[in-house]
Structure formats: C-alpha cells, structure tokens
Design a protein around this motif. Structure first.
Motif, short mmCIF file in Angstrom:
data_model
loop_
_atom_site.label_atom_id
_atom_site.label_comp_id
_atom_site.label_asym_id
_atom_site.label_seq_id
_atom_site.Cartn_x
_atom_site.Cartn_y
_atom_site.Cartn_z
N THR A 75 0.83 -1.21 0.00
CA THR A 75 0.00 0.00 0.00
C THR A 75 0.86 1.25 0.00
OG1 THR A 75 -1.75 -1.18 1.21
CG2 THR A 75 -1.83 1.23 1.23
N THR A 76 1.94 1.23 0.77
CA THR A 76 2.85 2.38 0.79
C THR A 76 3.40 2.64 -0.60
OG1 THR A 76 3.49 1.95 3.09
CG2 THR A 76 4.98 3.29 1.78
N SER A 77 3.84 1.57 -1.28
CA SER A 77 4.38 1.71 -2.63
C SER A 77 3.34 2.27 -3.59
CB SER A 77 4.89 0.35 -3.12
OG SER A 77 5.47 0.46 -4.40
N ALA A 78 2.10 1.79 -3.46
CA ALA A 78 1.02 2.27 -4.33
C ALA A 78 0.72 3.74 -4.07
CB ALA A 78 -0.23 1.41 -4.14
N LEU A 79 0.79 4.15 -2.81
CA LEU A 79 0.56 5.55 -2.47
C LEU A 79 1.68 6.44 -3.01
CD1 LEU A 79 -0.79 5.32 1.20
CD2 LEU A 79 -2.02 6.19 -0.80
N VAL A 80 2.91 5.95 -2.95
CA VAL A 80 4.03 6.70 -3.54
C VAL A 80 3.75 6.94 -5.02
CG1 VAL A 80 6.47 6.61 -4.18
CG2 VAL A 80 5.76 5.87 -1.90
N ARG A 81 3.33 5.89 -5.71
CA ARG A 81 3.03 5.99 -7.14
C ARG A 81 1.92 7.03 -7.39
NH1 ARG A 81 1.08 1.20 -7.80
NH2 ARG A 81 3.11 0.25 -7.40
N ALA A 82 0.89 6.98 -6.56
CA ALA A 82 -0.25 7.90 -6.74
C ALA A 82 0.16 9.35 -6.49
CB ALA A 82 -1.38 7.50 -5.80
N TYR A 83 0.93 9.58 -5.44
CA TYR A 83 1.35 10.96 -5.15
C TYR A 83 2.35 11.48 -6.18
CZ TYR A 83 -1.11 11.44 -0.73
OH TYR A 83 -2.09 11.58 0.23
N GLU A 115 10.60 -0.20 -7.39
CA GLU A 115 10.21 0.53 -8.60
C GLU A 115 10.45 2.03 -8.45
OE1 GLU A 115 5.87 1.41 -9.18
OE2 GLU A 115 5.65 -0.18 -7.70
N HIS A 116 10.58 2.51 -7.20
CA HIS A 116 10.79 3.95 -6.96
C HIS A 116 12.26 4.29 -6.73
CE1 HIS A 116 6.47 3.87 -6.58
NE2 HIS A 116 6.53 3.10 -5.53
N ILE A 238 -14.14 4.24 5.23
CA ILE A 238 -13.58 2.91 4.99
C ILE A 238 -13.43 2.73 3.48
CG2 ILE A 238 -13.90 0.42 5.26
CD1 ILE A 238 -15.71 1.09 7.69
N VAL A 239 -12.20 2.51 3.04
CA VAL A 239 -11.91 2.37 1.61
C VAL A 239 -11.44 0.94 1.34
CG1 VAL A 239 -10.55 3.23 -0.32
CG2 VAL A 239 -11.20 4.79 1.53
N LYS A 240 -11.98 0.32 0.31
CA LYS A 240 -11.53 -1.02 -0.07
C LYS A 240 -10.48 -0.90 -1.17
CE LYS A 240 -15.73 -2.70 -0.66
NZ LYS A 240 -16.83 -3.67 -0.94
N THR A 241 -9.36 -1.60 -0.98
CA THR A 241 -8.25 -1.49 -1.92
C THR A 241 -7.71 -2.88 -2.29
OG1 THR A 241 -6.59 -1.35 -0.16
CG2 THR A 241 -7.53 0.73 -0.93
N VAL A 242 -7.08 -2.92 -3.43
CA VAL A 242 -6.23 -4.05 -3.81
C VAL A 242 -4.91 -3.40 -4.21
CG1 VAL A 242 -5.92 -6.10 -5.26
CG2 VAL A 242 -8.24 -5.33 -4.65
N ALA A 243 -4.06 -3.16 -3.22
CA ALA A 243 -2.86 -2.34 -3.43
C ALA A 243 -1.92 -2.94 -4.46
CB ALA A 243 -2.14 -2.14 -2.10
N SER A 244 -1.89 -4.26 -4.56
CA SER A 244 -0.99 -4.91 -5.51
C SER A 244 -1.34 -4.57 -6.95
CB SER A 244 -1.02 -6.43 -5.31
OG SER A 244 -2.34 -6.93 -5.52
N ARG A 245 -2.60 -4.14 -7.18
CA ARG A 245 -3.03 -3.73 -8.52
C ARG A 245 -3.41 -2.25 -8.56
NH1 ARG A 245 -6.27 -8.82 -8.52
NH2 ARG A 245 -8.17 -7.55 -8.39
N SER A 246 -3.10 -1.53 -7.48
CA SER A 246 -3.40 -0.10 -7.35
C SER A 246 -4.90 0.20 -7.41
CB SER A 246 -2.67 0.72 -8.43
OG SER A 246 -1.28 0.74 -8.16
N GLU A 247 -5.73 -0.80 -7.16
CA GLU A 247 -7.17 -0.58 -7.16
C GLU A 247 -7.59 0.05 -5.84
OE1 GLU A 247 -9.15 -4.26 -7.97
OE2 GLU A 247 -8.08 -4.58 -9.86
N ASP A 250 -6.57 5.56 -5.61
CA ASP A 250 -7.01 6.94 -5.86
C ASP A 250 -8.08 7.34 -4.85
OD1 ASP A 250 -5.26 7.39 -7.94
OD2 ASP A 250 -6.69 6.76 -9.49
N GLU A 251 -8.99 6.41 -4.54
CA GLU A 251 -10.02 6.70 -3.53
C GLU A 251 -9.39 6.89 -2.15
OE1 GLU A 251 -11.93 4.71 -6.96
OE2 GLU A 251 -10.12 4.37 -5.80
N LEU A 252 -8.34 6.12 -1.86
CA LEU A 252 -7.65 6.28 -0.59
C LEU A 252 -6.97 7.64 -0.51
CD1 LEU A 252 -6.67 5.15 2.11
CD2 LEU A 252 -4.83 3.97 0.89
N VAL A 253 -6.32 8.05 -1.57
CA VAL A 253 -5.69 9.37 -1.61
C VAL A 253 -6.74 10.47 -1.44
CG1 VAL A 253 -4.43 11.03 -3.03
CG2 VAL A 253 -3.69 8.64 -2.95
#
Length: 329
Positions: A75-83, A115-116, A238-247, A250-253
């Motif tokens: 999830t941290t990695s996915a958030l880095v990508r999103a930001y 990846e970062h 409450i946000v549902k995520t699949v961080a491994s696929r970045s799903e 965006d809603e979490l951000v």
C-alpha cells in the motif's frame, strides 16, 4: 532514490551546514547521512536539528499501521506511485524490526518498493525499531524533520507491524491510516484492542479476497458502536483497496486529502503538530534524564540511597526525590 551507497568520504568530510544545504537540494546521500546521524544519536545531532528547524513545517505526514500481513508495504508503494502522479515529492520511513545481532533493520529498503529507487523525487529509508515499543523507531520524529527540510511534500511512515502496540503512530502522523485485510481474524481483534481509536482513514486491503465486504461491514459496525462524535466531527471513511493492482488507491488518496482539508479548516492540523512537538521535547528531556540516572549506576549515590531504603531510613519515594534533586539541582 534509496538510502544505500553512502560513501566514507562523505562521512568524513561533510560539515553539517554543507549536508543540510545539499539535502535541501534533494541530494540523497546528504539526506541519508543526516538520518544516519539521527539514528546514531551523533554528537552532531543538536547542530543538525538547529540547522534544519527553519526549513521545516511543510510536509504532510501520513502514518500507515496494521497487523502483519495486511499489505502495508504494498500500500505504501502504491501511495508513492499515486502521489508522484500528482507531482508530489515523497519521503518514506519504513520502520522495520531490529536484527538481534547488528541492531539494524531486518528488511531494509533494498527488498521493498524498488520501482521507486531511481526516482529522484522519492526518498525511501528503512529504520530499525531497535526494540522501541509502539511500532516506531525512537529517532522517527527527527528523521521526519530531515525529510521535511529536504522538500518532501508527503512523508509516509510505515510501522513495524506489531499489532496491538502500534498506536504510537497516531501521535506522530497528521493522518493515520489503519489497514485491515479479510480472512485475518487478528486484524479485527487488534482493532478491538485500541487500533479503532487511532484511525482517521481505514483501508480494507486485499479486497479481491472472499470476506472483504464482511470485514468492511464489521469494521463499520464497530466504528458506529464506539462513536463519540458530535456534529461536524470527522467520521473515518472505509476504503476497499487491492494495493498490488493499485485498485482503490485513488479513492484512498482522496480520503486522505479530505481529512487534511478537514484538519486545516478546524485548526486541528496545527493542534496535532503542536502536540507532536510537545511529545518530542518531552522524549528528548526524559532521555537525557535517563542517561544521567544511568551514570549514577556506576557511582555511589544510588547505592547509598538503596542502602538507606533497605535500612528503613528512607521510603522509595523520598529516595527518588533525593535522586531527582541531585540530578536536576
């Protein structure tokens, strides 16, 4: 950019003002060196903090916590990508368990978020908890200040993942994200033990698994049962995520940005940061006092007081008063 590859020449020759100036320009080696000085409790630490303080106060700190296995690193990695897609400079402090042999981080940034690693606008640092309870390293507040001064817009703090004792992150972050996952009964149990009290945003990760909807419903019910909120108070989404696929990321951000806006509108962001600095000052002061008390173990004063307590001449509280007076007087 990771914190690896810091050369010995840099360690020997760079002065604190030079390191700070280079860090402010985004030099990863300078940032890494300053954090190393923090972790090592270097004699230069006071000079470092004095030089950094005027350049801090802009970074937004997001804490990520939850039981082991819920996907904090992913999830941290996915958030880095999103930001990064939003043009933000991002810092990551990933607090790992300590090696019982070296005292260093067991995981380390070389096995996470690779990846970062080549992105000059991302700084990732693994820090060892070194036995510190609460899921954080004792040096985390000062390390945050280094990343703040280095121009990070967002700093993500990923905790060790020790379950019920991770609530300390709430006193350090502007916004705290609590992660849970379906099929992990201990996640909800950990929540019952106090994690529900610290979350500003909740993420049910691995939402493609069976039971994700049930986990979200149970969490929502628990939040409703424990609510003591008045009109206009923040209600954690409450946000549902699949961080491994970045799903769902965006809603979490979006949920994080809404919480930040709410904090700023209500003056709560400044209040949280004020409490954070109060805690930091207190920790530094208590640490200094403990060091001075530790010095007494090699002297006679503590032994003399203990002997008087054993002899019935003093009670332990009076002895402690004399000890404190001797240290602070």
């Amino acid at each position: 950019m990771t914190s690896e590859g810091l050369g010995s020449t840099t360690r020997r020759s760079s002065s604190v003002p030079e390191l700070v100036e280079r860090a402010r320009k985004g030099d990863p080696r300078a940032v890494a060196r300053l954090i190393s000085l923090v972790e090592d409790a270097s004699p230069l630490l006071r000079e470092v903090m004095s030089a950094l303080i005027k350049h801090t106060g802009d970074a937004y700190v997001i804490g990520l916590t939850g039981s082991p296995g819920v996907g904090k690193s992913t999830t941290t990695s996915a958030l880095v990508r999103a930001y990064r897609r939003r043009g933000r400079r991002v810092g990551v402090l990933a607090v790992d368990p300590s090696s019982p042999f070296s005292g260093g981080a067991l995981l380390g940034d070389r096995v996470r978020m690779q990846e970062h690693a080549t992105d000059p606008e991302v700084f990732i640092r693994s820090m060892a908890s070194r036995g510190h309870l609460g899921g954080l390293a004792w040096a985390t507040p000062q390390a945050l200040r280094v990343l703040d001064a280095a121009g990070c817009d967002v700093i993500l703090v990923e905790t060790v993942g020790v379950g019920q004792s991770e609530v300390e992150i709430a006193s350090l972050a502007d916004t705290t994200v609590v992660l849970l996952a379906p099929g992990m009964g201990d996640s909800i149990q950990a929540a019952k033990a106090g994690i529900l009290e610290i979350g500003d945003v909740y993420a049910v990760n691995k939402a493609d698994r069976d039971g994700a909807d049930a986990t979200a419903r149970e969490l929502n019910q628990m939040l409703a049962l424990g609510e003591r909120r008045g009109p206009g108070d923040w209600r954690p989404p409450i946000v549902k995520t699949v961080a491994s696929r970045s799903e769902g990321i965006d809603e979490l951000v979006e949920a994080l940005e809404k919480h930040r806006a709410w904090l700023e509108e209500r003056g709560q962001l400044a209040a949280r940061r004020h409490r954070r600095v109060c805690d930091e000052i207190e920790t530094i002061a208590v640490t200094a006092l403990r060091e001075r008390i530790g010095d007494l173990h090699g002297g006679q004063r503590l032994d003399e007081l203990a002997a008087r307590v054993l002899a019935g001449e003093l009670d332990p509280y009076a002895a402690a008063d004399e000890l404190v007076e001797g240290i602070t007087g």
